[in-house]
Write a protein that holds these residues in place. Structure first.
Motif, PDB file in Angstrom:
ATOM      1  N   ALA A   1      34.688  -4.611 -21.853  1.00 48.13           N
ATOM      2  CA  ALA A   1      34.499  -4.907 -20.433  1.00 48.13           C
ATOM      3  C   ALA A   1      33.851  -6.270 -20.213  1.00 48.13           C
ATOM      4  N   LYS A   2      32.816  -6.567 -21.005  1.00 49.39           N
ATOM      5  CA  LYS A   2      32.091  -7.827 -20.807  1.00 49.39           C
ATOM      6  C   LYS A   2      32.989  -9.033 -21.082  1.00 49.39           C
ATOM      7  N   THR A   3      33.734  -8.929 -22.180  1.00 47.30           N
ATOM      8  CA  THR A   3      34.636 -10.026 -22.531  1.00 47.30           C
ATOM      9  C   THR A   3      35.719 -10.186 -21.457  1.00 47.30           C
ATOM     10  N   ALA A   4      36.196  -9.035 -20.967  1.00 49.38           N
ATOM     11  CA  ALA A   4      37.209  -9.086 -19.914  1.00 49.38           C
ATOM     12  C   ALA A   4      36.662  -9.813 -18.697  1.00 49.38           C
ATOM     13  N   LYS A   5      35.411  -9.502 -18.358  1.00 49.71           N
ATOM     14  CA  LYS A   5      34.794 -10.129 -17.189  1.00 49.71           C
ATOM     15  C   LYS A   5      34.684 -11.646 -17.382  1.00 49.71           C
ATOM     16  N   ALA A   6      34.238 -12.039 -18.570  1.00 52.77           N
ATOM     17  CA  ALA A   6      34.104 -13.467 -18.868  1.00 52.77           C
ATOM     18  C   ALA A   6      35.465 -14.156 -18.780  1.00 52.77           C
ATOM     19  N   TYR A   7      36.480 -13.435 -19.281  1.00 57.22           N
ATOM     20  CA  TYR A   7      37.832 -14.013 -19.257  1.00 57.22           C
ATOM     21  C   TYR A   7      38.313 -14.204 -17.827  1.00 57.22           C
ATOM     22  N   ILE A   8      38.035 -13.201 -16.978  1.00 53.36           N
ATOM     23  CA  ILE A   8      38.471 -13.285 -15.575  1.00 53.36           C
ATOM     24  C   ILE A   8      37.736 -14.417 -14.855  1.00 53.36           C
TER      25      ILE A   8
ATOM     26  N   TYR B   1      36.451 -17.108 -16.170  1.00 54.64           N
ATOM     27  CA  TYR B   1      36.969 -18.363 -16.691  1.00 54.64           C
ATOM     28  C   TYR B   1      38.306 -18.704 -16.009  1.00 54.64           C
ATOM     29  N   ARG B   2      39.124 -17.658 -15.885  1.00 52.81           N
ATOM     30  CA  ARG B   2      40.437 -17.839 -15.271  1.00 52.81           C
ATOM     31  C   ARG B   2      40.300 -18.268 -13.805  1.00 52.81           C
ATOM     32  N   ASN B   3      39.388 -17.617 -13.078  1.00 47.38           N
ATOM     33  CA  ASN B   3      39.167 -17.974 -11.673  1.00 47.38           C
ATOM     34  C   ASN B   3      38.673 -19.411 -11.526  1.00 47.38           C
ATOM     35  N   GLU B   4      37.750 -19.755 -12.416  1.00 50.00           N
ATOM     36  CA  GLU B   4      37.184 -21.095 -12.371  1.00 50.00           C
ATOM     37  C   GLU B   4      38.275 -22.146 -12.566  1.00 50.00           C
ATOM     38  N   ARG B   5      39.145 -21.874 -13.574  1.00 50.68           N
ATOM     39  CA  ARG B   5      40.244 -22.808 -13.832  1.00 50.68           C
ATOM     40  C   ARG B   5      41.162 -22.915 -12.610  1.00 50.68           C
ATOM     41  N   THR B   6      41.416 -21.771 -11.984  1.00 48.57           N
ATOM     42  CA  THR B   6      42.298 -21.776 -10.817  1.00 48.57           C
ATOM     43  C   THR B   6      41.693 -22.632  -9.708  1.00 48.57           C
ATOM     44  N   ARG B   7      40.380 -22.423  -9.497  1.00 50.35           N
ATOM     45  CA  ARG B   7      39.700 -23.150  -8.430  1.00 50.35           C
ATOM     46  C   ARG B   7      39.793 -24.667  -8.671  1.00 50.35           C
TER      47      ARG B   7
END
Lengths: 763, 62
Positions: A78-85, A87-93
């Motif tokens: 779960a924690k890694t998934a959260k970090a991945y999400i 990171y993904r949002n940040e890149r999108t922004r």
């Protein structure tokens, strides 16, 4: 398994499992994980899923990332998934910002100002020029950078959605707004622009030139306009010096003995300096001063001869002063600052110096403005603000009453001066006779700084200014709480707290700057108390002399949304309007008490804002009659410009808001007809403003000019002088008849000589 | 009668029109500053300027 993957720019590239493993590992690593083989294992699960879903098809990046998220969650990371999400949002922004920024820059590069509202945000910058465009690149890129990385997300969200507007966001991390430059203090002893030392001005011409340079230099250190609070007091010493020089010049023209000249002019100059250093009021043009000059001259000359010399010197000084003021007005309309893209936004306050020198400055700056620029154009800068004060410049018999009359005459022709009212109770409270720094002075746009919570012993105008300001969208609050005043005031309080917090966060950034970041403003001691600091010192303490200001626009539309009428339409609306603004003022005052900082309230000028808020609100609420159905919200607390109301009533209804908006205010009256032909009525309007408690006001009337024939006045469809329509051509012969088109620059001797040489030529 | 060159040029020019395409300058005060050409106003300011009504007339009173 898929052989390829489609990237965001639609390129198809080979699928690489290692990239997915790497991304998973990085996300795990950020949560303290270190097992690379586990990441590879999970990547293989992703690959299997991709196989099942797409077979030989080509998935895109987003689809692959969705599966990675799913796999991580299903596998219990779960924690890694959260970090991945995250990171993904940040890149999108960041990607979105990049695209937005590039689109903005493209529009600035390739669209004309006429088609791009962004380029017309500030009417005094020519967005079509190289430097204007460069300035715009910087400004837009800076804004988007701050939104991404510097602003508190809550503030940036409120700003983007149009609940509040953070003004001058492009300078968010850089500097403060504006300053009232005390030129008297600056000139004493000379100053440095950072590129060389300038000696104390020794004539009115050089004093006027240096005043322009001071404005220009300081404008480069701040993002707002610049003002001189004591234009008359500050330039008066230049007049005195010019007079002494002219005495010397006239003596020289009369072949006076060089020793006598030196001792006379030198003696007078020494006396002047002694008095100035001792801080004793002394005017060389006053009767006492003139007696001293007379007795100095009478050491060698007869009284008649001495008087004759003094008359000549005085005439020359008056002429020098006119030329100096003419130069100043021309300079301030042509000199550039900020990478050459802008004329400095300059204001000058004057009207209360009753010394003959000060009056000479006032008279001539008014006359030079009345005459206009080279072809008679109306000068756009500086903004003139005439100080109206009972006993000084307001009533018949006051020493500067004649200057007030002249100010009315010039304003009737040129729109300037505006008028500031030192007798309005909220201004009079600070006024101490004989101390010009306690006279209220306005920044041309309306900003006002006088009270001082940080240092109550320094309640003065000079050397202070606004630090930053943020405005609240009042009409939106009205629309959100139609008919529900409790809800309205509740959310208004929330918005004010948000603005206070945002102003303080910005202050923190501004405060951590050093003197060297503001080489002129702080380095040359323009800002109050900055002369006690060294180049590496933080400006934190001295900045506390400045104001942190909450603004608002569209009180009128807010009232219509709340109760169906604005304050020009009913006394009930006026009562509610005053209640709202008084509430805002009280909140600002309380915040000021809490922090010992100068939190103030301003009726916002709303440069580009009036259009921005209404556009956003129309999207949310639709076109609501008299609220969002126009292209603009009404400026500050004004009665709407489209509402028919008499001048008297407009002044009466707006005046009480001046008392509440201690950070700045202005009231306009629009008049029809040519005010020059009815100066009495013009003066009556100014007197009504004074009597009803306006702090700062001006009278608007159309000033049109036909550049072809040079006519200045009101032009409807047809120019009254040459009879052409807008954009139409007229025969040269007509034009020549009207204005003597070809100017004869030769002397009569030269003309007759030419006639003899070429007898057949019609000259 | 002999005309010098400049005169011929002046006569020719007299027949031509001057000022074609030159717009009237309209100076207005908006948000506190004067602006010399309405062309540089943003859309909101243009709309505001267009909507303004007069509060009194200063035509000479009789």
């Amino acid at each position: 398994m898929p052989a390829s993957i489609r990237k965001r720019d639609s390129r198809v590239v080979p699928f690489e499992l290692s990239k997915i493993a790497e991304a998973i590992f990085k996300a795990a690593q950020s949560q303290g994980g270190s097992d690379r083989s586990k990441a590879v294992e999970l990547a293989k699960v992703v690959e299997a899923k991709l196989n099942a879903l797409y077979g030989d098809g080509i998935p895109d990046v987003e689809q692959v990332q969705d599966i990675v998220e799913k796999v991580l969650i299903e596998a219990g990371h779960a924690k890694t998934a959260k970090a991945y999400i995250l990171y993904r949002n940040e890149r999108t922004r960041i990607r979105v910002m990049k695209t937005r920024l590039m689109t903005t820059l493209r529009d600035i590069s390739f669209k004309d100002a006429r088609d791009n509202d962004l380029k017309r945000e500030n009417a005094n910058i020519d967005g079509d020029t190289a430097m204007g465009t460069m300035l715009k690149y910087g400004s837009e890129a800076a804004k988007q950078f701050y939104e991404c990385f510097l602003l508190n997300p809550r503030h940036s969200q409120a700003h983007n959605e149009g609940d509040i507007h953070i003004h001058d966001l492009d300078f968010f991390s850089l500097t403060t707004t504006c300053t009232q430059i005390d030129i008297k203090k600056l000139f004493a002893g000379g100053f440095n622009t950072g590129h060389g030392f300038l000696r104390e001005p020794n004539s009115i011409q050089s004093a006027a030139a240096l005043a322009c340079i001071a404005i220009q230099s300081n404008q480069n250190d701040q993002h707002g306009g610049q003002s001189i609070p004591n234009f008359d007091y500050g330039l008066a010493p230049g007049v005195a010096r010019s007079y002494i020089k002219n005495i010397d010049l006239v003596l020289d023209m009369r072949d006076a003995d060089p020793d006598f000249r030196t001792s006379t002019a030198g003696g007078l100059k020494t006396l002047l300096l002694q008095k100035e250093r001792a801080g004793e009021p002394f005017s060389i043009l006053s009767p006492e001063g003139q007696d001293i000059v007379l007795s100095a001259l009478c050491k060698r000359l007869s009284p008649e001869e001495a008087r004759h010399i003094m008359d000549k010197a005085l005439t020359r000084t008056e002429r020098d002063t006119y030329q100096a003021m003419e130069g100043l007005v021309h300079n301030l309309n042509t000199m550039h600052s900020r990478a050459g893209a802008q004329i400095p936004f300059s204001s000058i306050n004057y009207g209360t110096d009753t010394s003959p020198e000060g009056r000479m400055v006032i008279r001539n700056v008014l006359l030079a403005t009345e005459a206009g620029l080279g072809n008679g154009e109306t000068p756009i800068f500086p903004i003139h603000i005439f100080k109206v004060k009972e006993g000084v410049s307001f009533n018949k018999g006051d020493p500067n009453y004649d200057m007030f009359k002249l100010a009315c005459r010039v304003s009737a022709k040129r729109l300037f001066p505006n008028f500031s009212f030192l007798d309005a109770p909220f201004n009079l409270a600070y006024y101490k006779p004989g101390r010009p720094e306690t006279e209220i002075a306005y920044m041309g746009c309306r900003t006002r700084v006088i009270a001082n919570r940080y240092d109550p012993s320094r309640e003065i105008t000079n050397g202070r200014g606004n630090l930053s300001f943020t405005s609240i969208n009042l009409p939106r609050l009205g629309l959100k709480h139609r008919g529900d005043l409790n809800g309205f005031f509740g959310e208004l309080d929330e918005k004010m707290s948000l603005v206070f917090e945002q102003l303080l966060e910005r202050l923190e950034i501004q405060s951590s700057k050093k003197v060297k970041n503001y080489p002129f403003l702080m380095g040359q001691g323009i800002w109050l108390d900055s002369d006690n600091l060294g180049p590496e010192d933080e400006v934190r303490e001295v900045l506390k002399h400045g104001t942190l200001t909450t603004g608002f626009i569209g009180l009128a539309e807010c009232l219509v949304a709340l109760i169906g009428q604005h304050h020009g339409q009913s006394e009930e609306a006026q009562k509610l309007g005053l209640e709202i603004i008084r509430h805002m003022r009280e909140r600002a005052d309380r915040k000021g008490e809490e922090t010992s900082l100068n939190f103030t309230l301003i009726g916002t000028p709303a440069e580009g804002l009036s259009g921005r808020f209404v556009r956003l609100d129309r999207k949310l609420f639709g076109a609501i009659p008299n609220v969002t159905d126009r292209d603009y919200y009404t400026n500050s607390f004004h009665i709407p410009v489209h509402f028919p109301i008499s001048a008297y009533n407009k002044i009466r209804l707006e005046a009480p808001y001046h008392a509440l908006t201690n950070g700045g205010h202005i009231t306009y009256v629009e008049v029809d007809g040519d005010p020059c032909s009815n100066l009495e009525a013009f003066e009556d309007i100014v007197r009504a403003m004074h009597d009803m408690g306006i702090g700062y006001g001006s009278i608007n009337h159309p000033v049109d000019r036909d550049p072809v024939c040079g006519y200045t006045g009101i032009i409807n469809d047809v120019c009254p002088r040459c009879g052409r329509h807008d954009g139409e051509g007229i025969p040269l012969e007509t034009l020549r008849r009207i204005k003597g088109y070809r100017k004869e620059s030769r002397s009569s001797d030269e003309v007759s000589e030419a006639e003899h040489k070429i007898p057949n030529c019609i000259l | 009668m002999i005309y010098c060159k400049t005169d011929v040029a002046v006569q020719a020019a007299n027949a031509a029109l001057v000022g074609e395409g030159v717009r009237f300058e309209r100076i207005r005060r908006i948000t506190g500053y004067l602006v010399g050409t309405l062309d540089r106003f943003n859309n909101a300011k243009r709309a505001e300027e267009r909507d303004r009504v007069k509060h009194c007339s200063l035509e000479k009173w009789d």
